[in-house]
Scaffold this active site. Sequence first.
Site, PDB file in Angstrom:
ATOM      1  N   GLU A 194     -74.699  -3.477  34.130  1.00 41.80           N
ATOM      2  CA  GLU A 194     -75.448  -2.478  33.371  1.00 41.80           C
ATOM      3  C   GLU A 194     -75.404  -2.979  31.946  1.00 41.80           C
ATOM      4  O   GLU A 194     -74.542  -2.611  31.173  1.00 41.80           O
ATOM      5  CB  GLU A 194     -74.793  -1.101  33.528  1.00 41.80           C
ATOM      6  CG  GLU A 194     -75.742   0.036  33.309  1.00 41.80           C
ATOM      7  CD  GLU A 194     -75.875   0.434  31.853  1.00 41.80           C
ATOM      8  OE1 GLU A 194     -76.249  -0.427  31.031  1.00 41.80           O
ATOM      9  OE2 GLU A 194     -75.624   1.614  31.551  1.00 41.80           O
ATOM     10  N   GLU A 204     -79.622  -6.448  24.758  1.00 44.28           N
ATOM     11  CA  GLU A 204     -78.169  -6.650  24.736  1.00 44.28           C
ATOM     12  C   GLU A 204     -77.778  -7.962  25.408  1.00 44.28           C
ATOM     13  O   GLU A 204     -76.611  -8.181  25.730  1.00 44.28           O
ATOM     14  CB  GLU A 204     -77.464  -5.456  25.404  1.00 44.28           C
ATOM     15  CG  GLU A 204     -77.327  -4.296  24.435  1.00 44.28           C
ATOM     16  CD  GLU A 204     -76.794  -3.019  25.061  1.00 44.28           C
ATOM     17  OE1 GLU A 204     -76.241  -3.063  26.179  1.00 44.28           O
ATOM     18  OE2 GLU A 204     -76.960  -1.960  24.420  1.00 44.28           O
TER      19      GLU A 204
HETATM   20  N1  SAH Z   1     -70.566  -0.793  33.422  1.00 38.35           N
HETATM   21  C1  SAH Z   1     -70.235   0.342  32.591  1.00 38.35           C
HETATM   22  C2  SAH Z   1     -70.425   0.078  31.096  1.00 38.35           C
HETATM   23  C3  SAH Z   1     -71.779  -0.440  30.692  1.00 38.35           C
HETATM   24  S1  SAH Z   1     -71.923  -0.734  28.968  1.00 38.35           S
HETATM   25  C4  SAH Z   1     -71.035   1.532  33.052  1.00 38.35           C
HETATM   26  O1  SAH Z   1     -72.045   1.323  33.691  1.00 38.35           O
HETATM   27  O2  SAH Z   1     -70.682   2.679  32.748  1.00 38.35           O
HETATM   28  C5  SAH Z   1     -71.996  -2.458  28.888  1.00 38.35           C
HETATM   29  C6  SAH Z   1     -70.637  -3.114  28.656  1.00 38.35           C
HETATM   30  O3  SAH Z   1     -70.803  -4.493  28.881  1.00 38.35           O
HETATM   31  C7  SAH Z   1     -70.084  -2.997  27.269  1.00 38.35           C
HETATM   32  O4  SAH Z   1     -68.779  -2.508  27.368  1.00 38.35           O
HETATM   33  C8  SAH Z   1     -70.100  -4.426  26.708  1.00 38.35           C
HETATM   34  O5  SAH Z   1     -68.984  -4.676  25.879  1.00 38.35           O
HETATM   35  C9  SAH Z   1     -70.040  -5.255  27.958  1.00 38.35           C
HETATM   36  N2  SAH Z   1     -70.708  -6.595  27.972  1.00 38.35           N
HETATM   37  C10 SAH Z   1     -71.974  -6.861  27.647  1.00 38.35           C
HETATM   38  N3  SAH Z   1     -72.300  -8.135  27.909  1.00 38.35           N
HETATM   39  C11 SAH Z   1     -71.189  -8.699  28.445  1.00 38.35           C
HETATM   40  C12 SAH Z   1     -70.903 -10.009  28.941  1.00 38.35           C
HETATM   41  N4  SAH Z   1     -71.833 -10.950  28.985  1.00 38.35           N
HETATM   42  N5  SAH Z   1     -69.654 -10.238  29.390  1.00 38.35           N
HETATM   43  C13 SAH Z   1     -68.711  -9.265  29.393  1.00 38.35           C
HETATM   44  N6  SAH Z   1     -68.940  -8.011  28.942  1.00 38.35           N
HETATM   45  C14 SAH Z   1     -70.173  -7.726  28.476  1.00 38.35           C
END
Ligand code: SAH
Length: 692
Positions: free
Chosen positions: A144, A153
């Site tokens: 996500e 993002e």
């Molecule tokens: N999966 C959770 C949070 C989603 S928010 C849910 O669905 O509730 C997205 C998260 O991904 C954030 O905490 C951000 O820090 C992390 N993130 C984004 N890109 C990333 C990457 N390439 N590797 C590791 N973490 C990542």
Amino acid sequence: MKTFCGRANPTTGSMEWLEEGEDYDYHQEIARSRYADMLHDKDRNVKYYQGIRAAVSRVKERGEKVVVLDIGTGTGLLSMMAASAGADFCYAIEVFKPMANAAVKIVEKNGFSDKIKVINKHSTEVTVGPDGDMQCRANILVTELFDTELIGEGALPTYEHAHKYLVQEGCEAVPHRATVYVQLVESRRMWSWKKLFPVHVEAEDGEKILVPPSEMENCPGVPSVCDIQLNQMPASDFSTLSDVVTMFSVDFSKPVKSASTYYRVQLEPVKSGKAQIVLSWWDIDMDPSGMINCTMAPYWVKPTSALQWRDHWMQCVYFLPREEPVLQGEKLYLTACRDEYSVWYNLQKAREGENKADEEEHKADVRVESPVCRCRAHLLWNRPRFGELNDQNRTRQYIKALRRVLKTDSICLCISDGSLLPVLAHYLGAKEVQYFVLFFRSLHFSLFFKANHLEDKIKIIEARPELLKPSHLEDKKISVLVGEPFFTTSLLPWHNLYFWYARTAVSTHLASNVTVLPQSASLHMMIVEFQDLWRIRSPCGTCEGFDVQTMDDMIKDSLNFRESKEAEPHPLWEYPCKSLSDPQEVLTFDFTKTVPQHCLSTEGSVKLLRKGKSHGAVLWMEYHLAADISVSTGLMKLSNEQGNCEWNPHCKQAVYFFSSVIESEILSDPTAVTYAINFDTKTGEIAMDFKL
Ligand code: SAH
């Protein structure tokens, strides 16, 4: 480790870099994060769970061990869903350390420690192999990583890397695919966020028209996404010129390419009009069949009853490079260009009797560069500011006030960022009068003066207020000091009180009978019940059966960091609320005098007059330009029966969320909320405390 945090100082109007401890950044990030909003997004959570269950079943049916890779695990939610659905093992990747730590705790609390390994790394740093972070490649990829623009993002490079190095070929992906939709519209309101419209001024000697320079007219603007709660845009504010069209889609179960590319669709307008804006949103299919669909479609596309409110995903407004008159039924090509992180649009007309060969030729020139502002106005003014400058009602108030205070021999000084006031003042005054402007941050604004032949009528002074010298003013004293006030560094409504500090700094240059416009400002406050915005700061407890209280506690700790809960800026036209109290004026600031040494504080109580939940207080500034002429940067209208509020659409208001919500029921004996508000003249900040 020390971190430097940039913050505008409202007493100097400039950015300052403060050294902060390691924790500081984290707290800000967590306190203002969207995690709570995501956990409250029922529609998203339910569909992810359904999609994950279906993917786990498909892999099990193939007789394989289920190995899940969850990139950006946050609270660990999606990994816990996978583990509950029967996954054999989950690798939960999270780059943000405090979140990874929280995920470990949450996973443990929910009893999944043996099934989920939290890895505090960026996914591109993760290794696979017997000694690696992951024992083997995964056969389900769950993520996500989307923002309102889908790819902002970094979802594309992350997927590209994951397919190359972290997952098996033919893996299942949840979501399976994303599709981006567009609709061409005409909207004076939204177009006014990009373009400056001519300003009409009724002067003594006839009507004057202030025109934007040609550089500005032809400027493509800035590439940053304009994401808004499109569901708050009334149908009367735009006119759809095309049907909803699929622009492009991405299959996340196959290798993804992040390199820049473009997509092109043919359109036939359903109505003639001026093509100005491309509205866009996306949906995700959680499974290959498309049966589990989560959409951001706005109200006119999707029945309102099915709308899920969310703030972490909204809709996008793209501005075409220029306005294009289009005819109903005419053949048009709409091109979406994208790089790794952003999207922009271009519209072309098909030429008369176009054939295949022409079309190919056409394709060659569809790729347009990402918009880069050439006129610099788009760097000086953000989109709400453009809207504000185009607000004719507001301009009329300033004209009326200026007319009242200006005399033929006025020497006028303007202090505001990128303001049109000096031009208005010039048009409204006599020809021989000289005007001085203090534009220490907007020198490039001279373009504007040139276009209106004002270079020798308005002088731009390149000095900060405290460094103003008599020679800058040709040894004249200022008789009229004006400001909107507006400063680009302001975050909260009262930060524009920098005008007061600047006024204080230039005191020695003011004539003894100087007129200051605005003469004063006032801070107003009202208790409200939000329709939805409360979710972003409200604890979640459990999410789809998983205990996420650790996250709630973490957000609470961050909000209370240094025991200073702060108000936060939100554009309330996007976030409907109901007033529970009458609006109250709580502080006034007298610009005819200098900033006092002592703090300005007030205490009082406000009665809750309507039934509802008190989520917080809203605060805003009003500026008193002249006797009986005021402008509000907050409440514009209050409908008394319902308490529905209409907010200034160009400004952000300050929202102070109460730590606990009270429900007012009995109206005969209204509950009172007591408040203490303190404006610290040393820092320019306002601290407040409420007791329910
Ligand atoms: N999966 C959770 C949070 C989603 S928010 C849910 O669905 O509730 C997205 C998260 O991904 C954030 O905490 C951000 O820090 C992390 N993130 C984004 N890109 C990333 C990457 N390439 N590797 C590791 N973490 C990542």
